[in-house]
Each structure stands twice: as C-alpha cells, then as structure tokens.
Design a protein around this motif. Structure first.
Motif, PDB file in Angstrom:
ATOM      1  N   ILE A  12       6.924   8.834  -7.336  1.00 43.96           N
ATOM      2  CA  ILE A  12       7.443   8.348  -6.054  1.00 43.96           C
ATOM      3  C   ILE A  12       8.580   9.298  -6.116  1.00 43.96           C
ATOM      4  N   LEU A  58       7.498  11.903  -3.096  1.00 46.76           N
ATOM      5  CA  LEU A  58       6.852  10.847  -2.194  1.00 46.76           C
ATOM      6  C   LEU A  58       8.782  11.039  -1.512  1.00 46.76           C
ATOM      7  N   GLN A 103       9.038   5.976   5.629  1.00 46.59           N
ATOM      8  CA  GLN A 103       8.256   6.251   4.123  1.00 46.59           C
ATOM      9  C   GLN A 103       9.624   6.560   3.377  1.00 46.59           C
ATOM     10  N   TRP A 131       9.706   4.072   0.330  1.00 44.63           N
ATOM     11  CA  TRP A 131       9.454   3.698  -1.018  1.00 44.63           C
ATOM     12  C   TRP A 131      10.398   3.339  -2.176  1.00 44.63           C
ATOM     13  N   LEU A 172      -0.459   0.425  -6.750  1.00 45.31           N
ATOM     14  CA  LEU A 172      -0.508  -0.392  -5.236  1.00 45.31           C
ATOM     15  C   LEU A 172      -2.110  -0.436  -5.258  1.00 45.31           C
ATOM     16  N   PHE A 183       1.146   4.920  -9.475  1.00 51.15           N
ATOM     17  CA  PHE A 183       1.658   5.523  -9.199  1.00 51.15           C
ATOM     18  C   PHE A 183       3.540   5.380 -11.002  1.00 51.15           C
ATOM     19  N   ASP A 228      -4.168   1.465  -3.558  1.00 48.49           N
ATOM     20  CA  ASP A 228      -4.035   2.360  -3.203  1.00 48.49           C
ATOM     21  C   ASP A 228      -4.589   3.277  -5.011  1.00 48.49           C
ATOM     22  N   THR A 283       0.482  -1.201   0.212  1.00 52.41           N
ATOM     23  CA  THR A 283       0.032  -0.031  -0.132  1.00 52.41           C
ATOM     24  C   THR A 283       0.530   1.137   0.344  1.00 52.41           C
ATOM     25  N   ALA A 284       0.332   1.839  -0.492  1.00 50.26           N
ATOM     26  CA  ALA A 284       1.416   3.821  -0.088  1.00 50.26           C
ATOM     27  C   ALA A 284       0.955   4.287   1.667  1.00 50.26           C
TER      28      ALA A 284
END
Length: 228
Positions: free
Chosen positions: A110, A114, A51, A55, A100, A105, A102, A42-43
């Motif tokens: 990313i 992110l 994080q 990522w 993902l 992407f 969610d 998931t995100a």
C-alpha cells in the motif's frame, strides 16, 4: 471508499488529540465493526485525490486491526531474547495479510506501490505505523474533497512537533525524525535538500545563512496507546 463515516466514528471514539489509541476499549467493543467495514472496501479509486484518501485510510485501518489482533503488546517491533526481532518486524509490513474484495495487500505494498508512487511526500506525515515515533493518528478519516488540506495540516503538525523536528540555532543543527532519513528520496524529489524542504515550513524567523547540518532523532517504537 464505502461509508468512510464508520472509520471516522471509530477514530473519534478511540483516538485522542495526541494521536494515542484506546486499543483496550476498541478491542473490547468494536473489533467486529472495524473488520466488517474493511471487508466492504475495494481497491478501486477514481483520481489521485481519492487514491490518497482511500489508501491512507486503509493503511491506518489495517495497522490498527493488526494491533488489535495482537493486543496487548508494547510495540509493533517484537523482541527475541531481549533484542529487536527484525524478521518479525519486517513481516508486520511485508506479509500480504490485509484482505479486500480484490485480494490481499501488505502494508508495504500500500505504501510503496499505491501511495508513494503519487509523488507526494506528505503521505509520510499521514500513514501511521502504531508507534510513538510515527505521525499522530488523526481523529478523523481522510476525505477526497479535503485530503489536500488534511495533508497540509499533517505536515504542519509534524514539523512543528519538537519531538519530530527541532532547529538548534546556536550550533546550526537541524534535528529531524528518522522518517526523513528512511524516505529521503521522496523529499529530495521535490526539494534539493532536507533543510530546504523543512526550514521554510518550520518558519520561526530562521535567519538566512549556511545550510544546517542534519542529524536524526532516536525513533520511539513504543505503541501509540493511551495509558490508564
């Protein structure tokens, strides 16, 4: 991140100590394993360390998956009539193809939304675009409880790789990867100059003196694959 051990095991199985990937072996045996592992992600993350680890792992895993879907290829930079196809190249990074739970992407999303927003330029020594010119792909997954040490080790390995950084003492020229050119603003956000960021970490008894001229090395877009 759900079960990072799966990604960790895949890296140990198919990546060598030089960051080269056995895409042929991975394609023939474990494409479904990678696909299933990514489908479970998931995100959602909690805190900057998770994080970072989450990522970076996903960026590298999605890149490997994209190569496996197209393999055999010589480079992620396609050619058209013998010339670089920059439109196709940009699509590799810009298209939101990586799903993902969610949503979808892109690699660029990313990286830019992110990871770079965390303000740590060491990510540029960790995320891997499947080319020889990029950082070496780790044989282990990034972990929340170790990502600081892992990123510091990535920085050290990159800067001490003569193919990526070297100081020509006689001419006072600092030769560096084009990664420092493309992401110059990230490095200048934490230091006043590229030599100021690199030289203290390069060490090697560099004497004080005028700041060296920075020149950029050719970038090798060849696929980071194992041979033979």
């Amino acid at each position: 991140m759900k079960d990072p051990a799966v990604w960790d095991q895949l890296l140990q199985r198919y990546v060598d100590g030089d960051g080269r990937v056995d895409y042929a072996g991975w394609q023939s045996r474990d494409v479904a394993t990678l696909r299933a592992w990514l489908a479970a992600q998931t995100a959602h993350t909690e805190g900057p360390q998770e994080q970072l680890a989450h990522w970076i792992n996903l960026y590298n895993a999605f890149t490997v998956q994209a190569v496996l879907e197209a393999y055999p290829i010589a480079s992620i930079r396609p050619s058209l009539l013998g010339l670089p196809n920059w439109v196709g190249f940009l699509r590799f990074f810009q298209r939101p193809l990586h799903r993902l739970q969610d949503g979808c992407f892109s690699l660029a999303q990313i990286e830019n939304q992110l990871l770079r927003q965390l303000g740590d330029p060491r990510i540029h020594f960790a995320i891997v675009c499947a080319s020889v010119g990029c950082p070496l792909l780790r044989q282990r997954a990034y972990r929340t409880d170790a990502v600081e040490q892992q990123l510091e080790a990535d920085l050290h390995r990159f800067i001490h790789n003569p193919a990526k950084v070297r100081f020509e003492r006689e001419r006072n020229i600092l030769w560096v990867s084009r990664i420092f050119q493309w992401y110059r603003t990230d490095f200048l956000a934490v230091n006043a100059s590229l030599p100021g960021y690199i030289l203290p970490r390069l060490g090697d008894g560099i004497p004080p003196g005028p700041e060296p001229q920075v020149r950029f090395l050719p970038y090798d877009w060849s696929l980071n694959q194992q041979r033979g």
